[in-house]
Enzyme design. Structure first.
Site, mmCIF file in Angstrom:
data_model
loop_
_atom_site.group_PDB
_atom_site.id
_atom_site.type_symbol
_atom_site.label_atom_id
_atom_site.label_comp_id
_atom_site.label_asym_id
_atom_site.label_seq_id
_atom_site.Cartn_x
_atom_site.Cartn_y
_atom_site.Cartn_z
ATOM 1 N N LYS A 179 65.773 43.875 23.890
ATOM 2 C CA LYS A 179 64.632 44.145 23.007
ATOM 3 C C LYS A 179 65.105 45.162 21.985
ATOM 4 O O LYS A 179 65.688 46.188 22.354
ATOM 5 C CB LYS A 179 63.435 44.710 23.780
ATOM 6 C CG LYS A 179 62.274 45.067 22.833
ATOM 7 C CD LYS A 179 60.988 45.351 23.583
ATOM 8 C CE LYS A 179 60.898 46.792 24.017
ATOM 9 N NZ LYS A 179 59.523 47.125 24.480
ATOM 10 N N GLN B 7 48.014 51.626 24.051
ATOM 11 C CA GLN B 7 48.367 51.075 25.371
ATOM 12 C C GLN B 7 47.224 51.176 26.378
ATOM 13 O O GLN B 7 47.175 50.425 27.351
ATOM 14 C CB GLN B 7 49.573 51.825 25.982
ATOM 15 C CG GLN B 7 50.802 51.909 25.103
ATOM 16 C CD GLN B 7 51.452 50.565 24.867
ATOM 17 O OE1 GLN B 7 51.389 49.677 25.722
ATOM 18 N NE2 GLN B 7 52.051 50.390 23.713
ATOM 19 N N SER C 39 51.407 60.599 24.623
ATOM 20 C CA SER C 39 52.687 61.024 24.033
ATOM 21 C C SER C 39 52.884 62.526 24.258
ATOM 22 O O SER C 39 53.439 63.214 23.397
ATOM 23 C CB SER C 39 52.681 60.736 22.532
ATOM 24 O OG SER C 39 52.351 59.391 22.299
ATOM 25 N N MET D 107 52.845 56.802 32.875
ATOM 26 C CA MET D 107 53.402 55.730 32.046
ATOM 27 C C MET D 107 53.830 56.191 30.653
ATOM 28 O O MET D 107 54.510 55.456 29.946
ATOM 29 C CB MET D 107 52.359 54.612 31.895
ATOM 30 C CG MET D 107 51.873 54.033 33.212
ATOM 31 S SD MET D 107 53.194 53.424 34.278
ATOM 32 C CE MET D 107 53.892 52.157 33.255
ATOM 33 N N GLY D 108 53.427 57.379 30.248
ATOM 34 C CA GLY D 108 53.696 57.792 28.863
ATOM 35 C C GLY D 108 55.084 58.354 28.648
ATOM 36 O O GLY D 108 55.642 58.274 27.557
ATOM 37 N N THR D 109 55.670 58.962 29.693
ATOM 38 C CA THR D 109 56.947 59.661 29.519
ATOM 39 C C THR D 109 58.113 58.680 29.563
ATOM 40 O O THR D 109 58.458 58.165 30.622
ATOM 41 C CB THR D 109 57.102 60.754 30.604
ATOM 42 O OG1 THR D 109 56.016 61.665 30.456
ATOM 43 C CG2 THR D 109 58.405 61.500 30.447
ATOM 44 N N ASP D 110 58.685 58.429 28.380
ATOM 45 C CA ASP D 110 59.786 57.469 28.279
ATOM 46 C C ASP D 110 60.922 58.010 27.420
ATOM 47 O O ASP D 110 61.746 57.263 26.918
ATOM 48 C CB ASP D 110 59.265 56.128 27.722
ATOM 49 C CG ASP D 110 58.562 56.302 26.376
ATOM 50 O OD1 ASP D 110 58.478 57.455 25.880
ATOM 51 O OD2 ASP D 110 58.111 55.303 25.809
ATOM 52 N N GLY E 32 56.713 55.290 35.664
ATOM 53 C CA GLY E 32 56.998 54.033 34.950
ATOM 54 C C GLY E 32 57.666 54.308 33.618
ATOM 55 O O GLY E 32 57.006 54.613 32.627
HETATM 56 P P1 NAD Z 1 49.232 55.799 20.596
HETATM 57 O O1 NAD Z 1 49.889 56.506 19.467
HETATM 58 O O2 NAD Z 1 48.368 54.644 20.320
HETATM 59 O O3 NAD Z 1 48.368 56.862 21.459
HETATM 60 C C1 NAD Z 1 48.929 58.117 21.795
HETATM 61 C C2 NAD Z 1 48.184 58.745 22.942
HETATM 62 O O4 NAD Z 1 48.791 60.005 23.239
HETATM 63 C C3 NAD Z 1 46.739 59.063 22.623
HETATM 64 O O5 NAD Z 1 46.016 59.102 23.840
HETATM 65 C C4 NAD Z 1 46.831 60.455 21.997
HETATM 66 O O6 NAD Z 1 45.625 61.171 22.096
HETATM 67 C C5 NAD Z 1 47.907 61.074 22.866
HETATM 68 N N1 NAD Z 1 48.719 62.088 22.171
HETATM 69 C C6 NAD Z 1 49.250 62.021 20.931
HETATM 70 N N2 NAD Z 1 49.974 63.127 20.683
HETATM 71 C C7 NAD Z 1 49.887 63.906 21.788
HETATM 72 C C8 NAD Z 1 50.415 65.178 22.152
HETATM 73 N N3 NAD Z 1 51.196 65.871 21.315
HETATM 74 N N4 NAD Z 1 50.121 65.672 23.377
HETATM 75 C C9 NAD Z 1 49.343 64.963 24.237
HETATM 76 N N5 NAD Z 1 48.837 63.757 23.953
HETATM 77 C C10 NAD Z 1 49.099 63.236 22.742
HETATM 78 O O7 NAD Z 1 50.419 55.427 21.596
HETATM 79 P P2 NAD Z 1 50.459 54.280 22.704
HETATM 80 O O8 NAD Z 1 51.045 53.056 22.123
HETATM 81 O O9 NAD Z 1 49.161 54.214 23.409
HETATM 82 O O10 NAD Z 1 51.573 54.880 23.686
HETATM 83 C C11 NAD Z 1 51.302 56.011 24.486
HETATM 84 C C12 NAD Z 1 52.596 56.505 25.099
HETATM 85 O O11 NAD Z 1 53.138 55.514 25.969
HETATM 86 C C13 NAD Z 1 53.694 56.796 24.066
HETATM 87 O O12 NAD Z 1 54.249 58.053 24.384
HETATM 88 C C14 NAD Z 1 54.706 55.691 24.272
HETATM 89 O O13 NAD Z 1 56.016 56.090 23.967
HETATM 90 C C15 NAD Z 1 54.529 55.422 25.755
HETATM 91 N N6 NAD Z 1 54.952 54.071 26.171
HETATM 92 C C16 NAD Z 1 55.576 53.958 27.368
HETATM 93 C C17 NAD Z 1 55.988 52.726 27.820
HETATM 94 C C18 NAD Z 1 56.647 52.600 29.158
HETATM 95 O O14 NAD Z 1 57.138 51.509 29.483
HETATM 96 N N7 NAD Z 1 56.642 53.605 29.978
HETATM 97 C C19 NAD Z 1 55.762 51.593 27.030
HETATM 98 C C20 NAD Z 1 55.072 51.729 25.821
HETATM 99 C C21 NAD Z 1 54.659 52.986 25.401
#
Ligand code: NAD
Length: 325
Positions: A71, A142, A203, A223-226, A296
């Site tokens: 990807k 997400q 994020s 799931m957010g920490t990547d 994740g």
């Molecule tokens: P998005 O930009 O649509 O939403 C961001 C989210 O994080 C919102 O809830 C926002 O309020 C919050 N946020 C933004 N800045 C912040 C900060 N400084 N501190 C705390 N919270 C904050 O993004 P998304 O597409 O929903 O993705 C969310 C996270 O998931 C991203 O960090 C992305 O990298 C991660 N992600 C992980 C995987 C995985 O496989 N683990 C896959 C896709 C995305």
């Protein structure tokens, strides 16, 4: 597949791959990874010094599913102003017998469903059977996919949610209502006190949930920490929990466990691939009081697994375009 290159666009992916398909594909590939039948190659992720973009590759090979590919894509922060999604990706599938390019598959929708499938697999295998309240930390793109996939695994009655940007919560509330669930915006402490299962999908770069707020028996999918430096929960929470992940190498380097491992609270040996639970080689949850935590991190093999389903289904349903290179 026959000769030529199959092209499967974003809209078609959404038509031919649903969350149940993604669950099945991701569960199978996590199992294959834990058996050593599938492995991810090192991730490349670079700030390219143009358009503030982060660009990279995630790739791997699943010998069991005969899926080889990558990807490619990343994050373009200026895209929103152009009416485009900030995260952009495309999946390339190659024939493992010949090395020929087989399919080009849109990766944006599939990234969301494969990420939701990952937490959903963790809930299916690790959450208490009687879980009723789902806690959502995060309300971005997400989060709706995460919520929809999670509710397929347990008989949830209510969603409690918190987000650093509260104005984003009503949209998630609409999704909960559509799913027939009660929805309440709460404080972080209240979320920990009520939730049986928690998904974090933000994020964030600092803990949003502290260990003392989480009740015994909770399952948490982080799931957010990547990426290196990102963080969503208190490292003490990982020390108190039984920790599972998609892939240990990513968990300790770019996942939530990077902080607990870095500060010596847990070691790599304390982390179990969820695939071992799927394969029946690890019992998973051992009591109703145990806190389980799934880190994740998101692996390339998840993308390849769902893209392979998309290519197969699109071809079968006559929705793909085939060209010769
Ligand atoms: P998005 O930009 O649509 O939403 C961001 C989210 O994080 C919102 O809830 C926002 O309020 C919050 N946020 C933004 N800045 C912040 C900060 N400084 N501190 C705390 N919270 C904050 O993004 P998304 O597409 O929903 O993705 C969310 C996270 O998931 C991203 O960090 C992305 O990298 C991660 N992600 C992980 C995987 C995985 O496989 N683990 C896959 C896709 C995305």
């Amino acid at each position: 597949m026959t000769d030529g290159l199959l092209i499967v666009g974003e809209d078609v992916c959404a038509e031919v791959v649903n969350s149940a398909d993604a669950f099945k594909a991701v569960e199978a590939v996590f199992g294959a990874m834990a058996k050593g039948d599938a492995y991810n190659f090192p991730v490349i992720r670079e700030a390219i010094g143009y358009a503030d973009a982060l660009y990279g590759f995630k790739s791997g090979f699943d010998k069991a599913g005969k899926t080889l590919g990558l990807k490619s894509g990343g994050y373009w922060p200026g895209n929103m102003e152009k009416g485009l999604t900030n995260h952009q990706s495309t999946i390339f599938l190659f024939d493992p017998d010949t090395g020929m390019l087989q399919a080009l598959v849109g990766g944006n929708y599939l990234t969301a469903v494969r990420t939701a499938a990952s937490s959903s697999v963790s809930i299916a295998h690790l959450a208490r059977r009687d879980a009723k309240v789902l806690g959502m930390v995060g309300a971005g793109h997400q989060s709706a996919f995460q919520l929809r996939a999670a509710v397929e695994q347990r008989d949830f009655e209510k969603v409690v949610a918190w987000n650093p940007h509260p104005e984003m919560l009503p949209r998630l509330g609409e999704v909960a209502k559509e799913l027939g669930l009660e929805f309440e915006a709460v404080t972080q402490e209240e979320l920990g006190a009520q939730a049986d299962v928690i998904i974090t999908i933000t994020s964030a770069f600092e803990p949003l949930l502290m260990k003392s707020w989480i009740k015994p028996g909770t399952h948490i999918a982080c799931m957010g920490t990547d990426t290196k430096g990102k963080q969503e929960v208190d490292p003490e929470l990982l020390a108190a929990a039984t920790v599972f992940t998609d892939e240990i190498a990513q968990s300790v380097s770019i996942g939530e466990a990077q902080h607990a491992v870095g500060s010596g609270l847990i070691s790599e040996d304390d982390i179990t691939p969820v695939g071992a639970v799927i394969n029946g080689d690890h019992p998973g949850r051992s009591s109703d009081d145990q806190i389980t935590l799934f880190d994740g991190t998101g692996v390339g093999l998840q993308d390849l697994a769902v893209a392979s389903v998309a290519a197969e289904q699109a071809e079968k349903q006559g929705k793909a375009t085939r060209i010769s290179l």
